[in-house]
Design an enzyme around this catalytic site. Structure first.
Site, PDB file in Angstrom:
ATOM      1  N   TYR A   1       0.826  -1.226   0.000  1.00 24.31           N
ATOM      2  CA  TYR A   1       0.000   0.000   0.000  1.00 24.31           C
ATOM      3  C   TYR A   1       0.853   1.267   0.000  1.00 24.31           C
ATOM      4  CZ  TYR A   1      -4.062  -2.925   0.232  1.00 24.31           C
ATOM      5  OH  TYR A   1      -5.030  -3.855  -0.113  1.00 24.31           O
TER       6      TYR A   1
ATOM      7  N   ASP B   1      -8.107   5.164  -4.692  1.00 19.84           N
ATOM      8  CA  ASP B   1      -7.377   6.392  -5.073  1.00 19.84           C
ATOM      9  C   ASP B   1      -8.276   7.605  -4.822  1.00 19.84           C
ATOM     10  OD1 ASP B   1      -8.216   5.445  -8.393  1.00 19.84           O
ATOM     11  OD2 ASP B   1      -8.975   7.254  -7.415  1.00 19.84           O
TER      12      ASP B   1
ATOM     13  N   HIS C   1     -14.612   0.626  -0.458  1.00 19.75           N
ATOM     14  CA  HIS C   1     -13.471  -0.232  -0.121  1.00 19.75           C
ATOM     15  C   HIS C   1     -12.341   0.546   0.547  1.00 19.75           C
ATOM     16  CE1 HIS C   1     -14.855  -3.370  -3.301  1.00 19.75           C
ATOM     17  NE2 HIS C   1     -15.567  -3.419  -2.209  1.00 19.75           N
TER      18      HIS C   1
ATOM     19  N   CYS D   1      -3.124   7.573  19.698  1.00 22.38           N
ATOM     20  CA  CYS D   1      -2.892   6.808  20.935  1.00 22.38           C
ATOM     21  C   CYS D   1      -1.443   6.323  21.050  1.00 22.38           C
ATOM     22  CB  CYS D   1      -3.850   5.609  20.994  1.00 22.38           C
ATOM     23  SG  CYS D   1      -3.437   4.304  19.827  1.00 22.38           S
TER      24      CYS D   1
HETATM   25  C1  BV8 Z   1     -17.940  -8.951   1.957  1.00 23.01           C
HETATM   26  C2  BV8 Z   1      -9.662  -2.792  -1.563  1.00 23.01           C
HETATM   27  C3  BV8 Z   1     -19.619  -9.474   3.591  1.00 23.01           C
HETATM   28  C4  BV8 Z   1      -8.244  -2.972  -1.386  1.00 23.01           C
HETATM   29  C5  BV8 Z   1     -10.911  -4.645  -2.598  1.00 23.01           C
HETATM   30  C6  BV8 Z   1     -20.769 -13.634  -3.183  1.00 23.01           C
HETATM   31  C7  BV8 Z   1     -20.324 -14.539  -4.090  1.00 23.01           C
HETATM   32  C8  BV8 Z   1     -18.959 -14.882  -4.106  1.00 23.01           C
HETATM   33  C9  BV8 Z   1     -18.035 -14.297  -3.231  1.00 23.01           C
HETATM   34  C10 BV8 Z   1     -18.483 -13.392  -2.334  1.00 23.01           C
HETATM   35  C11 BV8 Z   1     -19.847 -13.077  -2.293  1.00 23.01           C
HETATM   36  N1  BV8 Z   1     -20.010 -12.167  -1.327  1.00 23.01           N
HETATM   37  C12 BV8 Z   1     -18.795 -11.911  -0.746  1.00 23.01           C
HETATM   38  C13 BV8 Z   1     -17.851 -12.648  -1.350  1.00 23.01           C
HETATM   39  C14 BV8 Z   1     -16.424 -12.639  -1.029  1.00 23.01           C
HETATM   40  C15 BV8 Z   1     -15.652 -11.474  -1.666  1.00 23.01           C
HETATM   41  C16 BV8 Z   1     -15.738 -11.559  -3.162  1.00 23.01           C
HETATM   42  O1  BV8 Z   1     -16.491 -10.864  -3.804  1.00 23.01           O
HETATM   43  N2  BV8 Z   1     -14.881 -12.412  -3.725  1.00 23.01           N
HETATM   44  C17 BV8 Z   1     -14.818 -12.494  -5.209  1.00 23.01           C
HETATM   45  C18 BV8 Z   1     -13.372 -12.506  -5.610  1.00 23.01           C
HETATM   46  C19 BV8 Z   1     -15.583 -13.631  -5.722  1.00 23.01           C
HETATM   47  N3  BV8 Z   1     -16.145 -10.181  -1.214  1.00 23.01           N
HETATM   48  C20 BV8 Z   1     -15.700  -9.690  -0.021  1.00 23.01           C
HETATM   49  O2  BV8 Z   1     -14.949 -10.292   0.712  1.00 23.01           O
HETATM   50  C21 BV8 Z   1     -16.226  -8.316   0.380  1.00 23.01           C
HETATM   51  N4  BV8 Z   1     -16.761  -8.352   1.711  1.00 23.01           N
HETATM   52  O3  BV8 Z   1     -18.585  -9.506   1.092  1.00 23.01           O
HETATM   53  O4  BV8 Z   1     -18.346  -8.838   3.267  1.00 23.01           O
HETATM   54  C22 BV8 Z   1     -20.700  -8.420   3.436  1.00 23.01           C
HETATM   55  C23 BV8 Z   1     -21.338  -8.214   2.199  1.00 23.01           C
HETATM   56  C24 BV8 Z   1     -22.368  -7.279   2.109  1.00 23.01           C
HETATM   57  C25 BV8 Z   1     -22.749  -6.507   3.170  1.00 23.01           C
HETATM   58  C26 BV8 Z   1     -22.095  -6.730   4.387  1.00 23.01           C
HETATM   59  C27 BV8 Z   1     -21.050  -7.698   4.499  1.00 23.01           C
HETATM   60  C28 BV8 Z   1     -15.091  -7.273   0.389  1.00 23.01           C
HETATM   61  C29 BV8 Z   1     -14.451  -7.151  -0.942  1.00 23.01           C
HETATM   62  C30 BV8 Z   1     -13.486  -5.945  -0.962  1.00 23.01           C
HETATM   63  C31 BV8 Z   1     -12.058  -6.365  -1.237  1.00 23.01           C
HETATM   64  N5  BV8 Z   1     -11.198  -5.190  -1.434  1.00 23.01           N
HETATM   65  N6  BV8 Z   1     -10.161  -3.503  -2.726  1.00 23.01           N
HETATM   66  C32 BV8 Z   1      -7.387  -2.627  -2.574  1.00 23.01           C
HETATM   67  O5  BV8 Z   1      -7.828  -1.903  -3.466  1.00 23.01           O
HETATM   68  O6  BV8 Z   1      -6.238  -3.076  -2.532  1.00 23.01           O
HETATM   69  S1  BV8 Z   1     -11.577  -5.404  -4.020  1.00 23.01           S
HETATM   70  C33 BV8 Z   1     -10.720  -4.673  -5.358  1.00 23.01           C
HETATM   71  O7  BV8 Z   1     -10.915  -5.576  -6.412  1.00 23.01           O
HETATM   72  C34 BV8 Z   1     -11.299  -3.357  -5.842  1.00 23.01           C
HETATM   73  O8  BV8 Z   1     -11.694  -2.507  -4.829  1.00 23.01           O
HETATM   74  C35 BV8 Z   1     -12.483  -3.820  -6.682  1.00 23.01           C
HETATM   75  O9  BV8 Z   1     -13.606  -4.014  -5.876  1.00 23.01           O
HETATM   76  C36 BV8 Z   1     -12.020  -5.168  -7.162  1.00 23.01           C
HETATM   77  C37 BV8 Z   1     -11.471  -5.020  -8.527  1.00 23.01           C
HETATM   78  O10 BV8 Z   1     -12.440  -4.864  -9.384  1.00 23.01           O
HETATM   79  P1  BV8 Z   1     -12.443  -3.687 -10.496  1.00 23.01           P
HETATM   80  O11 BV8 Z   1     -12.308  -2.374  -9.821  1.00 23.01           O
HETATM   81  O12 BV8 Z   1     -13.619  -3.948 -11.333  1.00 23.01           O
HETATM   82  O13 BV8 Z   1     -11.071  -3.896 -11.313  1.00 23.01           O
HETATM   83  P2  BV8 Z   1     -10.705  -5.083 -12.338  1.00 23.01           P
HETATM   84  O14 BV8 Z   1      -9.250  -4.987 -12.552  1.00 23.01           O
HETATM   85  O15 BV8 Z   1     -11.278  -6.380 -11.892  1.00 23.01           O
HETATM   86  O16 BV8 Z   1     -11.473  -4.668 -13.693  1.00 23.01           O
HETATM   87  C38 BV8 Z   1     -11.125  -3.494 -14.366  1.00 23.01           C
HETATM   88  C39 BV8 Z   1     -12.205  -3.279 -15.433  1.00 23.01           C
HETATM   89  O17 BV8 Z   1     -11.959  -2.044 -16.075  1.00 23.01           O
HETATM   90  C40 BV8 Z   1     -12.214  -4.365 -16.509  1.00 23.01           C
HETATM   91  O18 BV8 Z   1     -13.564  -4.735 -16.773  1.00 23.01           O
HETATM   92  C41 BV8 Z   1     -11.591  -3.666 -17.734  1.00 23.01           C
HETATM   93  O19 BV8 Z   1     -12.156  -4.130 -18.943  1.00 23.01           O
HETATM   94  C42 BV8 Z   1     -12.011  -2.219 -17.469  1.00 23.01           C
HETATM   95  N7  BV8 Z   1     -11.106  -1.226 -18.067  1.00 23.01           N
HETATM   96  C43 BV8 Z   1      -9.752  -1.246 -18.099  1.00 23.01           C
HETATM   97  N8  BV8 Z   1      -9.264  -0.111 -18.680  1.00 23.01           N
HETATM   98  C44 BV8 Z   1     -10.376   0.654 -18.995  1.00 23.01           C
HETATM   99  C45 BV8 Z   1     -11.547  -0.058 -18.597  1.00 23.01           C
HETATM  100  N9  BV8 Z   1     -12.795   0.433 -18.788  1.00 23.01           N
HETATM  101  C46 BV8 Z   1     -12.892   1.660 -19.405  1.00 23.01           C
HETATM  102  N10 BV8 Z   1     -11.798   2.392 -19.807  1.00 23.01           N
HETATM  103  C47 BV8 Z   1     -10.556   1.934 -19.632  1.00 23.01           C
HETATM  104  N11 BV8 Z   1      -9.501   2.642 -20.038  1.00 23.01           N
END
Ligand code: BV8
Length: 240
Positions: free
Chosen positions: A59, A102, A117, A147
């Protein structure tokens, strides 16, 4: 006295793709963060307990990158839409819910932003709960400014942890007329589940370089780079 009701209540959900053209990496693209870092090591509470130095360095590196990047035309267009609502050029309301840690939305001039997040430019003390703004490096022995205990962690939501602002987000989703996703792969929950939640009462639009995983969830898809598609969409809204 009739309650003023904005005609167009919009919730925009942004992901890493909106910041790609500013020079910040995404997660899942070929050269993305997850191609070089192990999610379990750097993005889970267990990983932090196992090796806090590894996580802090991950980070610290991303925080240092922020100084070298600027908001792009997509961030600026969303800030312009918020301003248009504010000065009456547009009879609507815009809330940005971002998965990004960010600060480019705020630096573009957006105020109505919820970081579900967390934020890179904050740390959190696991002893007293303070969440001071933080611009430099933070290490496992860095004392909390409140603290003074060495129990600081990045103020981000890791896998398995509850996202932030969920009440305000759920309320906004329940009352929105349009739901627009920008630059997100729709793979991480609960964010990935929002579109299915609002489909029955809101127009759903996806803006991305690629078509969505489940196209049937969206009434409209705008395929192309965010810096081109988002300003086009905002001009269309303001022109309408
Ligand atoms: C939780 C912070 C309970 C840190 C992040 C249901 C089913 C299955 C699994 C789960 C479920 N519910 C919960 C889970 C578990 C888990 C989960 O989802 N696992 C996944 C992998 C299956 N979720 C959790 O643990 C969450 N907590 O559920 O708690 C709860 C729920 C509800 C209410 C109360 C309690 C917590 C998840 C948070 C994790 N932390 N980030 C950090 O940033 O380091 S996640 C992190 O990854 C990001 O924040 C973001 O969320 C995710 C990445 O996704 P994107 O941002 O979409 O990025 P990605 O690279 O994947 O895609 C980029 C896209 O941009 C692409 O589509 C690409 O084509 C496009 N693109 C690229 N360039 C461009 C573009 N588009 C336009 N123009 C461009 N130029």
């Amino acid at each position: 006295m009739t309650q003023h009701h904005p005609a167009d209540r919009i919730v925009v959900l942004t992901g890493a793709g909106i910041s790609r053209e500013s020079g910040l990496e995404t997660f899942r693209d070929a050269d993305g963060l997850w191609s070089r870092h192990n999610i379990a090591d750097v993005c889970t509470p267990e990983g932090f307990r196992r090796d806090p130095m590894l996580v802090d360095r991950f980070y610290n590196g991303r925080r240092a990158e922020l100084a070298g990047v600027q908001p792009n035309a997509a961030h600026l267009a969303l800030a312009e839409l918020e301003r248009a609502a504010h000065d009456g050029r547009w009879n609507g309301e815009l809330l940005i819910v971002t998965q990004n840690i960010d600060d480019l939305h705020e630096r573009a001039g957006s105020h109505n932003v919820l970081h579900m997040h967390g934020e890179l430019r904050r740390v959190r003390c696991t002893s007293c709960g303070a969440t001071p703004e933080w611009l430099g490096d933070c290490l496992p022995d860095t004392p909390c400014p409140a603290c003074h205990r060495p129990t600081l962690r990045p103020d981000v939501v890791w896998f398995g942890e509850v996202p932030l602002h969920m009440d305000r987000i759920e309320t906004a989703l329940a009352g929105c007329d349009r739901f627009v996703t920008i630059g997100t792969s729709g793979t991480v929950y609960p964010a990935a589940g929002f579109v299915a939640q609002v489909r029955d009462h809101a127009e759903t639009v996806d803006i991305n370089l690629d078509p969505p995983q489940v196209p049937t969830l969206f009434d409209r898809t705008l395929i192309g780079p965010a810096t081109r598609m988002v300003p086009q969409w905002v001009i269309e809204l303001l022109g309408a």
